[in-house]
Design a protein around this motif. Structure first.
Motif: not given
Length: 269
Positions: A159-162, A122-123
């Motif tokens: 999250p699925t997208t970087p 999450h960072y």
């Protein structure tokens, strides 16, 4: 008996005093002071076009662990910012005050490695302008002073997208590949850079064309030379034979001339 009871009471009081002192120093003494007001001074002194790097977890994803998740990287970011100024700069002195606050806060919060590992996905890494950066610092310090933290936090799904990472420097924004692509308006064709494979193929084709041309030039030179040698032989077919014949008959002619001279001498006598 009385002496032993007195010593027991003294030991009990000492233990209570030590435990209460430790708890009070850990929880009651808050390292975040009223120096938060200095953030407005830093915000005015530092140019607005600064791009300050931030490694953080958003508040909506961190929840009650938001302070614990951001204290380490915020301290690191302020240290990098302080190094941009000289040792006698007032900005550096003000920033060092907030660095000391975060260091004491981090020590009071205890071990943070486990929770930071749980929220690793999450960072985010971004670069913010001066106003937004110090707003984030102010919100963080206020949350830390109000004790908005908890030991029990469940990380949300990753999250699925970087997350996108911006790489502009502090004072200059260097054009990247994405910015070059955005300059292309509607109707223009994208620019494709030649790859290394196509260059190798082109070079090999040129070398293959060069080899037969070189062979053709060599064949033409060889034919011209062979024709010249044949023409020379046809123009002088018996040059070698005549030379040998005259060379062989030369001695008899000399003998006849000598005999005639002898006869002439005898007749005169």
């Amino acid at each position: 008996m009385k002496k032993s009871k007195i010593w027991i009471r003294i030991c009990v009081h000492l233990l209570l005093f030590i435990t209460l002192g430790v708890h009070s120093s850990k929880f009651d003494v808050n390292p975040v002071t009223d120096d938060i007001s200095r953030l407005s001074i830093l915000r005015q002194n530092i140019p607005k076009d600064y791009k300050i790097p931030v490694h953080y977890v958003p508040k909506e994803e961190g929840g009650m662990c938001w302070v614990k998740l951001n204290v380490f990287y915020l301290e690191e970011s302020l240290q990098d910012l302080a190094h941009k100024f000289g040792n006698i700069s007032s900005n550096r002195k003000d920033i060092s005050i907030f660095i000391q606050m975060l260091q004491e806060l981090r020590l009071n919060l205890g071990s943070l490695e486990a929770i930071m590992y749980d929220f690793e996905c999450h960072y985010r890494e971004e670069r913010w302008q001066t106003a937004r950066y110090f707003d984030f610092v102010k919100d963080f310090l206020i949350a830390a002073r109000n004790g908005e933290d908890s030991d029990d936090c469940d990380p949300p799904p990753c999250p699925t997208t970087p997350q996108t990472v911006t790489t502009q420097p502090y004072l200059e924004e260097s054009p990247t590949a994405s910015s070059k692509g955005s300059e292309c308006t509607t109707g223009c064709k994208p620019h494709h850079e030649p790859s290394a494979l196509t260059e190798v193929v082109e070079r090999s084709l040129l070398s293959l064309l060069f080899i037969p041309l070189l062979a053709l030039v060599f064949l033409l030179v060889w034919k011209v030379r062979s024709r010249r040698s044949e023409e020379d032989l046809q123009q002088n077919p018996g040059e070698g034979g005549l030379f040998t014949g005259t060379e062989g008959t030369a001695p008899p002619l000399d003998a006849e001339i000598s005999e005639k001279n002898m006869l002439n001498v005898i007749e005169t006598v």
